[in-house]
Design an enzyme around this catalytic site. Structure first.
Site, PDB file in Angstrom:
ATOM      1  N   HIS A  19       3.287-119.047  32.114  1.00 46.98           N
ATOM      2  CA  HIS A  19       3.856-117.908  32.228  1.00 46.98           C
ATOM      3  C   HIS A  19       3.775-116.750  34.066  1.00 46.98           C
ATOM      4  CE1 HIS A  19       4.685-117.294  27.535  1.00 46.98           C
ATOM      5  NE2 HIS A  19       5.525-117.719  27.538  1.00 46.98           N
ATOM      6  N   HIS A  42      14.276-123.353  25.039  1.00 48.68           N
ATOM      7  CA  HIS A  42      13.426-123.002  23.495  1.00 48.68           C
ATOM      8  C   HIS A  42      13.037-121.683  23.779  1.00 48.68           C
ATOM      9  CE1 HIS A  42      14.656-127.379  24.933  1.00 48.68           C
ATOM     10  NE2 HIS A  42      14.369-127.487  22.953  1.00 48.68           N
ATOM     11  N   SER A 100       7.711-115.930  26.217  1.00 42.80           N
ATOM     12  CA  SER A 100       9.189-115.954  27.914  1.00 42.80           C
ATOM     13  C   SER A 100      10.519-115.134  27.608  1.00 42.80           C
ATOM     14  CB  SER A 100       9.000-118.030  27.936  1.00 42.80           C
ATOM     15  OG  SER A 100       9.677-117.990  26.791  1.00 42.80           O
ATOM     16  N   GLU A 118      17.582-119.932  20.247  1.00 41.86           N
ATOM     17  CA  GLU A 118      16.365-120.461  19.575  1.00 41.86           C
ATOM     18  C   GLU A 118      16.512-120.566  18.236  1.00 41.86           C
ATOM     19  OE1 GLU A 118      12.608-120.999  19.253  1.00 41.86           O
ATOM     20  OE2 GLU A 118      13.026-121.376  17.152  1.00 41.86           O
ATOM     21  N   ASP A 143      21.554-125.127  20.004  1.00 46.14           N
ATOM     22  CA  ASP A 143      20.371-125.808  20.480  1.00 46.14           C
ATOM     23  C   ASP A 143      19.872-125.801  22.204  1.00 46.14           C
ATOM     24  OD1 ASP A 143      19.214-127.971  21.143  1.00 46.14           O
ATOM     25  OD2 ASP A 143      20.920-129.884  21.015  1.00 46.14           O
ATOM     26  N   GLY A 144      18.629-125.802  22.514  1.00 41.48           N
ATOM     27  CA  GLY A 144      18.794-125.340  24.178  1.00 41.48           C
ATOM     28  C   GLY A 144      19.066-126.739  24.737  1.00 41.48           C
ATOM     29  N   ASP A 164      11.052-125.500  27.556  1.00 38.56           N
ATOM     30  CA  ASP A 164      10.476-125.225  26.837  1.00 38.56           C
ATOM     31  C   ASP A 164       9.685-126.229  25.823  1.00 38.56           C
ATOM     32  OD1 ASP A 164       7.181-124.358  26.958  1.00 38.56           O
ATOM     33  OD2 ASP A 164       7.706-122.008  26.187  1.00 38.56           O
TER      34      ASP A 164
HETATM   35  N1  SAM Z   1       9.242-120.319  25.532  1.00 40.96           N
HETATM   36  C1  SAM Z   1       8.622-119.863  24.453  1.00 40.96           C
HETATM   37  C2  SAM Z   1       7.516-118.770  25.323  1.00 40.96           C
HETATM   38  O1  SAM Z   1       7.103-119.365  26.395  1.00 40.96           O
HETATM   39  O2  SAM Z   1       7.303-118.259  24.521  1.00 40.96           O
HETATM   40  C3  SAM Z   1       7.963-120.553  23.686  1.00 40.96           C
HETATM   41  C4  SAM Z   1       8.700-121.812  23.090  1.00 40.96           C
HETATM   42  S1  SAM Z   1       8.298-122.602  21.115  1.00 40.96           S
HETATM   43  C5  SAM Z   1       6.746-124.626  22.740  1.00 40.96           C
HETATM   44  C6  SAM Z   1       9.373-124.391  21.443  1.00 40.96           C
HETATM   45  C7  SAM Z   1      10.671-123.364  20.380  1.00 40.96           C
HETATM   46  O3  SAM Z   1      11.277-124.154  20.546  1.00 40.96           O
HETATM   47  C8  SAM Z   1      10.087-122.697  19.120  1.00 40.96           C
HETATM   48  O4  SAM Z   1      10.301-121.824  18.444  1.00 40.96           O
HETATM   49  C9  SAM Z   1      10.811-124.152  18.233  1.00 40.96           C
HETATM   50  O5  SAM Z   1      11.312-123.544  17.017  1.00 40.96           O
HETATM   51  C10 SAM Z   1      12.100-124.506  19.406  1.00 40.96           C
HETATM   52  N2  SAM Z   1      13.376-125.374  19.008  1.00 40.96           N
HETATM   53  C11 SAM Z   1      13.089-126.308  18.980  1.00 40.96           C
HETATM   54  N3  SAM Z   1      14.057-127.469  19.674  1.00 40.96           N
HETATM   55  C12 SAM Z   1      15.091-126.657  19.523  1.00 40.96           C
HETATM   56  C13 SAM Z   1      16.341-126.676  20.343  1.00 40.96           C
HETATM   57  N4  SAM Z   1      16.516-128.270  20.178  1.00 40.96           N
HETATM   58  N5  SAM Z   1      17.148-125.661  20.554  1.00 40.96           N
HETATM   59  C14 SAM Z   1      16.673-124.668  20.538  1.00 40.96           C
HETATM   60  N6  SAM Z   1      14.998-124.165  19.979  1.00 40.96           N
HETATM   61  C15 SAM Z   1      14.744-125.209  19.504  1.00 40.96           C
END
Ligand code: SAM
Length: 280
Positions: A19, A42, A100, A118, A143-144, A164
């Protein structure tokens, strides 16, 4: 099936490094009036209660943000990051950690846009709720990785992309170089931030080599290790790969990283890396 919940890890040393880099990059993009897109592949839930059962169970924030919060000798480069923490914690006690999407929400301007994805069935509605009155934001349960194809290049031709994943699916390590390749073909001038953990150094290095071997120029690495590499379970280090880093980022990180290591590496077993992996 997604089992990872960021609420167990919010505010840990990896979040702090991630961050800080995110905040510095957003501030650099704001030096020009022209709007930009913030694409967070993500996103997580957005806001994390640090006294929750999840956060208390791991206690990870105690060796992360809790050690930095209200330090008297904060480097001035951390002013913006700390000002966001203060906004969510106006009463001097550290109660919430902003993820984030909330950091971007606070820093982006009226003319900028956010695209947040998400997938988790519990975290998605929480994130959506955080942005329900924010006209700049699109919050999607999609999907991200797919966003890197469908949302790039942005209309404004300026953008910051945070990738992320939780790496709970081991495929993520393999997916990232290919996903970046696709994104970069569409949008070569974007600033890309890719977070990575070091659990197995071999696995992480393979992914980093995969990115470096794409033939993309201007790639930097910022890593903070709290323990030497080992083969035990658990994360020993984490880092950020930055493609097209803003011009001041290296200099800013040169003054931040020694300070960060000093405060977070309480056992004195770690180290930090600032590297230009690929130059101009
Ligand atoms: N970026 C956030 C932050 O810095 O506050 C933290 C994200 S966390 C490490 C990863 C997140 O990605 C999780 O909440 C998970 O549910 C989500 N996730 C996993 N696979 C995903 C995908 N293919 N597309 C979108 N989100 C996904």
């Amino acid at each position: 099936m997604l089992s990872y919940r960021h609420s167990y890890h919010a505010g840990n040393h990896a979040d702090v490094l991630k961050h800080i880099v995110l905040t510095l990059c957003i501030e650099s993009l704001k030096e020009k009036e022209k709007p930009f897109l913030y694409l967070d592949t993500h996103s997580g839930a957005g806001r994390y209660l640090l006294k929750s059962e999840h956060a208390e169970k791991t206690g990870e924030y105690l060796s992360g943000i809790n050690l930095l919060w209200q330090q008297p000798d904060l480097p001035k480069q951390l002013d913006t990051y700390l000002s966001i923490l203060q906004r969510y914690n106006p009463f001097d006690t550290l109660k919430y950690y902003p993820g984030s999407p909330l950091i971007a929400k606070q820093l982006l301007r009226e003319q900028d846009k956010l695209n947040l994805t998400e997938l988790h069935p519990t975290d998605y509605p929480l994130l959506r709720q955080e942005f329900n009155k924010d006209k700049r934001a699109r919050v999607l349960r999609e999907d991200g990785f797919a966003q890197l194809k469908s949302k790039l290049p942005p209309e404004s031709r300026r953008g910051l992309i945070l990738i992320d994943p939780s790496y709970e699916i081991k495929d993520d390590y393999q997916k990232i170089p290919a996903a970046i390749n696709e994104a970069y073909k569409r949008f070569a001038t974007g600033v890309y931030l890719i977070w990575y953990p070091v659990v197995s150094r071999t696995q992480t290095q393979r992914m980093i080599d995969g990115i470096v071997n794409l033939g993309i120029k201007r790639i930097s690495q910022f890593e903070l290790a709290l323990k030497p590499d080992n083969n035990q379970k658990g994360m020993t280090a984490s880092g950020m790969i930055v493609i097209n880093p803003p011009w001041k980022l290296h200099e800013q990180m040169q003054s931040i990283m020694p300070w960060l290591k000093e405060k977070l590496d309480t056992e004195k077993t770690g180290n930090f890396t600032i590297k230009e992996l690929v130059s101009e």
